[in-house]
Design a protein around this motif. Structure first.
Motif, PDB file in Angstrom:
ATOM      1  N   PRO A   1      36.586 -60.264 -33.479  1.00 13.83           N
ATOM      2  CA  PRO A   1      37.174 -60.667 -34.753  1.00 13.83           C
ATOM      3  C   PRO A   1      36.494 -61.919 -35.303  1.00 13.83           C
ATOM      4  O   PRO A   1      36.141 -62.836 -34.554  1.00 13.83           O
ATOM      5  CB  PRO A   1      38.638 -60.959 -34.392  1.00 13.83           C
ATOM      6  CG  PRO A   1      38.889 -60.201 -33.134  1.00 13.83           C
ATOM      7  CD  PRO A   1      37.581 -60.207 -32.390  1.00 13.83           C
TER       8      PRO A   1
ATOM      9  N   ASP B   1      34.231 -55.609 -39.796  1.00 18.99           N
ATOM     10  CA  ASP B   1      35.103 -54.440 -39.699  1.00 18.99           C
ATOM     11  C   ASP B   1      36.085 -54.520 -38.532  1.00 18.99           C
ATOM     12  O   ASP B   1      36.855 -53.593 -38.303  1.00 18.99           O
ATOM     13  CB  ASP B   1      34.256 -53.162 -39.551  1.00 18.99           C
ATOM     14  CG  ASP B   1      33.390 -52.917 -40.776  1.00 18.99           C
ATOM     15  OD1 ASP B   1      33.867 -53.234 -41.880  1.00 18.99           O
ATOM     16  OD2 ASP B   1      32.259 -52.428 -40.607  1.00 18.99           O
ATOM     17  N   CYS B   2      36.033 -55.637 -37.785  1.00 16.60           N
ATOM     18  CA  CYS B   2      36.902 -55.765 -36.604  1.00 16.60           C
ATOM     19  C   CYS B   2      38.271 -56.280 -37.031  1.00 16.60           C
ATOM     20  O   CYS B   2      38.378 -57.345 -37.655  1.00 16.60           O
ATOM     21  CB  CYS B   2      36.285 -56.725 -35.592  1.00 16.60           C
ATOM     22  SG  CYS B   2      37.176 -56.786 -34.010  1.00 16.60           S
ATOM     23  N   PRO B   3      39.335 -55.539 -36.720  1.00 14.20           N
ATOM     24  CA  PRO B   3      40.678 -55.999 -37.108  1.00 14.20           C
ATOM     25  C   PRO B   3      41.086 -57.238 -36.303  1.00 14.20           C
ATOM     26  O   PRO B   3      40.688 -57.408 -35.147  1.00 14.20           O
ATOM     27  CB  PRO B   3      41.570 -54.807 -36.775  1.00 14.20           C
ATOM     28  CG  PRO B   3      40.833 -54.059 -35.710  1.00 14.20           C
ATOM     29  CD  PRO B   3      39.369 -54.248 -36.003  1.00 14.20           C
ATOM     30  N   ASP B   4      41.865 -58.104 -36.922  1.00 16.64           N
ATOM     31  CA  ASP B   4      42.362 -59.319 -36.261  1.00 16.64           C
ATOM     32  C   ASP B   4      43.665 -58.974 -35.537  1.00 16.64           C
ATOM     33  O   ASP B   4      44.752 -59.019 -36.110  1.00 16.64           O
ATOM     34  CB  ASP B   4      42.594 -60.420 -37.289  1.00 16.64           C
ATOM     35  CG  ASP B   4      42.930 -61.763 -36.616  1.00 16.64           C
ATOM     36  OD1 ASP B   4      42.850 -61.833 -35.370  1.00 16.64           O
ATOM     37  OD2 ASP B   4      43.280 -62.712 -37.330  1.00 16.64           O
ATOM     38  N   VAL B   5      43.558 -58.629 -34.262  1.00 15.34           N
ATOM     39  CA  VAL B   5      44.710 -58.183 -33.465  1.00 15.34           C
ATOM     40  C   VAL B   5      45.109 -59.311 -32.513  1.00 15.34           C
ATOM     41  O   VAL B   5      44.283 -59.781 -31.728  1.00 15.34           O
ATOM     42  CB  VAL B   5      44.373 -56.908 -32.659  1.00 15.34           C
ATOM     43  CG1 VAL B   5      45.564 -56.477 -31.822  1.00 15.34           C
ATOM     44  CG2 VAL B   5      43.920 -55.797 -33.595  1.00 15.34           C
TER      45      VAL B   5
END
Length: 700
Positions: free
Chosen positions: A502, A507-511
């Motif tokens: 992130p 394109d990486c979701p912030d989880v």
């Protein structure tokens, strides 16, 4: 003359008295002080470590008090002594006369007061031109002191029990240390052992030696530190005596009672074997979670006993006797262990009944200590101790001292040791009906740490729910036990899977990361909960339950429960957050009834608001003491400990995120939950600390 007399009787505040006023009172000897010590002379005169402060209470006659009069009084101190050439020296000091009658007045003596010389002093009160008698006139007496300017020499410590730096006997065995100072004016010795409390002992006469008796509580190196204190309160240098303590001696007699079914004799791990009566059956189950796997069952009749037919303890000296015991009944007095002494028992350890119900009991030397609550069919570990050094009898139940230690005389002569009965004239009485195991007899003090270990029941992991995943609405138990069933409003949050970074990969979701591992349980605060579906812990026995929780809101608007376990009608216990108290609370019902009274204890805590690592909570129930404690991040205390009624059994399942309320299920938690763990038994503080890391506690 009449006019002159009238003028003589008038007084103006703040001015000298008229000549017709009564003189001030003679100072009372009992109200004179030398550095705060009572006035004394001769052999009982005080010694001081510097020029002292002299004090006196000076008074006016009560009948001399008149409206508008200042009623002030001063004092004149005088001290004297004889110097080496035989001449007398005197010093005087006069206080101001503006002190209120009845208040203390003082003189700090000058620095030229000689050392090692008897100094005498007295005082009189002054009021204008009027003065009282000196304090030593008439029925009074002079005050004296000696200024001592030399500290005592460092004492010397010796010990025949610990004569050198090697290891000597031992934990639970008293040892003696002789302390003596070359100085002849020593009146006390202050001493301390490693880890012990500072203590003071006084010699019979100034300058004499003392013997310090010490009961070692642990094996290994130890040290005694001693200071000598003289009459003036001066302290010597420190004497240190190093020594080393052996482990506690093994029992002089020990029967596990784990012999094969059908045996007629109990083999001894120490001491003589014990003959078994026909009312003894070997092979019964021992107490759970202990190393005592097999025990003997006694039928309560005349043949229900075991005996080596010989004494094993010298009852004139210190001894301790212990055993695991499970009564099959509690309606009559019964004996676990005793030793004959003439026509009766020299001691008796067991159960007695009376107006206050059944109690565990230890009787020795004319003293009886009772406490604890025997329960039919329930195991307890008992230990009775007679300490000949202190003359005290003590009783421990399940590792905890109960009752009040009682003064006991030596139990006297020694006959045969008995298991399951007590001497009565030519026969025996109070036969035990139930099971007995692991009987031990010691010829020393069994110290508290050893008592705790003898009574220890190892905790057992009952369930661990890591809440990292859910399949068909259930999250598995780590060891294959009953899974946690997720209700509506409960979901498993999964942390990042590591496939991207992130903030770097657009394109990486912030989880958010999970509290522990790969996931945790999220509860919506409306209906969200999870449950085991079955009872997890036996609330009548000792247990520990732990959980990590993070509240979603920084200002919750209502109480919310994270853990509960119910009886038939109410929660036996629950752990909830109460925003009004800014605290996590442990709530314990006093009865299994709707609306039953509750005991509430708490630990203060600020809500996390959905961020951070959350906090770890643990509930620990110690059935031996009848107390339940709430731990917050590994810490507890008296304010977080509740007394729990006996016999409050839970028949409900373990609930996560909700509790029973008057209107049904309620107090739903809004937040995150992880690592729910349940144990049979009491976890120690260090073991609870392991739970905070998201791992199981080490159980050995």
């Amino acid at each position: 003359m009449v006019g002159g007399l009238a003028l003589g009787l008038l007084a103006v505040p703040g001015t000298a008295r008229a000549t017709t006023d009564l003189p001030p009172l003679q100072p009372l000897v009992q109200e004179l002080r030398t550095d705060g010590r009572p006035c004394a002379a001769g052999d009982v005169r005080p010694y001081v470590d510097g020029p002292p402060t002299l004090g006196a209470v000076l008074r006016d006659p009560e009948e001399d008090d008149r409206p508008g009069e200042g009623n002030m009084v001063g004092g004149e101190f005088e001290a004297w002594w004889t110097v080496a050439d035989g001449t007398e020296q005197r010093r005087t000091y006069t206080t101001s006369t503006d002190a209120v009658s009845g208040t203390p007045q003082t003189w700090r003596m000058p620095q030229d007061v000689p050392a090692n010389t008897v100094v005498s002093w007295h005082v009189r009160a002054t009021a204008g031109r009027a003065v009282s008698a000196w304090s030593d006139e008439g029925d009074g007496s002079v005050c004296q002191f000696v200024y001592d300017d030399v500290s005592p020499q460092t004492p010397v410590v010796t010990s025949s029990d610990y004569p050198d730096g090697g290891y000597h006997d031992g934990v639970g065995v008293y040892g003696g240390f002789t302390v003596d100072s070359p100085s002849d004016d020593v009146v006390a010795y202050r001493y301390e052992f490693i880890g012990g409390m500072p203590m003071t002992v006084r010699p019979d006469e100034p300058g004499g030696p003392v013997t310090i008796r010490h009961l070692p509580l642990r094996e290994g190196p130890d040290s005694l530190s001693v200071h000598a204190v003289d009459r003036a309160g001066r302290i010597s240098g420190t004497a240190r005596y190093a020594f080393a303590v052996k482990a506690g001696r093994a029992p002089v007699a020990h029967w596990s009672l784990s012999d094969a079914p059908g045996s007629t004799t109990a083999a001894a791990l120490a001491g003589p074997a014990a003959r078994a009566g026909s009312g003894v059956a070997f092979g019964a189950d021992g107490p759970r979670r202990t190393s005592v796997t097999s025990v003997a069952a006694l039928d309560g009749g005349g043949q229900g006993f075991l005996s080596p037919d010989a004494p094993v303890l010298d009852l004139r000296r210190t001894f301790a006797v212990s055993a695991w015991a499970r009564p099959a009944r509690t309606d009559r007095t019964m004996t676990v262990a005793s030793q004959d002494a003439g026509d009766g028992p020299g001691f008796a350890l067991g159960l007695r009944t009376g107006d206050d119900g059944p109690l565990w009991s230890f009787a020795a030397g004319g003293a009886r200590v009772s406490g604890g609550a025997p329960e039919t069919g329930e195991w307890a570990h008992l230990l009775g101790l007679y300490d000949a050094e202190t003359g005290q009898a003590r009783l421990y139940v399940d590792g905890h001292e109960v009752g009040t230690g009682a003064g006991a005389a030596s139990p006297g002569t020694a006959g045969a040791f008995q298991i399951g009965r007590a001497r009565d004239g030519d026969g025996h009485r109070d036969h035990w009906h139930g099971a007995i195991g692991d009987v031990r007899a010691h010829d020393r003090v069994v110290v508290p740490a050893e008592v705790t270990e003898l009574a220890r029941r190892a905790p057992v992991l009952l369930g661990r729910w890591s809440l990292e995943e859910a399949v068909d609405g259930t999250s598995p138990e780590r060891n294959g036990g009953k899974p946690m069933v997720l209700g509506p409003g409960a979901t498993i949050h999964r942390g990042p899977d590591g496939s991207c970074i992130p903030g770097i990969d657009p394109d990486c979701p912030d989880v958010p990361y999970a509290l522990f591992g790969d996931g945790h349980l999220q509860l919506d605060g409306v209906s969200g909960h999870a449950t085991t579906g079955t009872t997890v812990v036996d609330t009548e026995d000792s247990f520990t339950v732990g959980v990590t929780v993070r509240l979603a809101d920084s200002a919750p608007d209502r109480p919310m429960t994270v853990l509960s376990q119910a009886g038939e009608n109410t929660d036996v216990f629950k752990v909830r957050y109460d925003p009004a108290a800014y605290a996590w609370q442990l709530v314990v019902a006093q009865r299994d009834e709707v609306g039953a009274p509750e005991t509430v204890v708490a630990r203060s805590h600020a809500p996390e608001g959905g961020t951070g690592p959350g906090c770890h909570l643990a509930v620990v129930h110690d059935a031996a003491t009848g107390r339940m404690s709430l731990y917050l991040d590994g810490q507890t205390g008296p304010a977080a400990t509740a007394s729990v009624p006996r016999g409050l059994r839970s028949s409900g399942s373990l609930q996560v995120g909700r509790a029973k309320t008057a209107g049904g299920w309620g107090e739903h938690l809004r937040g995150d939950v992880d690592e729910v763990q349940a144990y049979a038994g009491v976890l120690s503080e260090s073991q609870i600390t392991h739970l905070r890391t998201g791992t199981t506690a080490p159980l050995r």
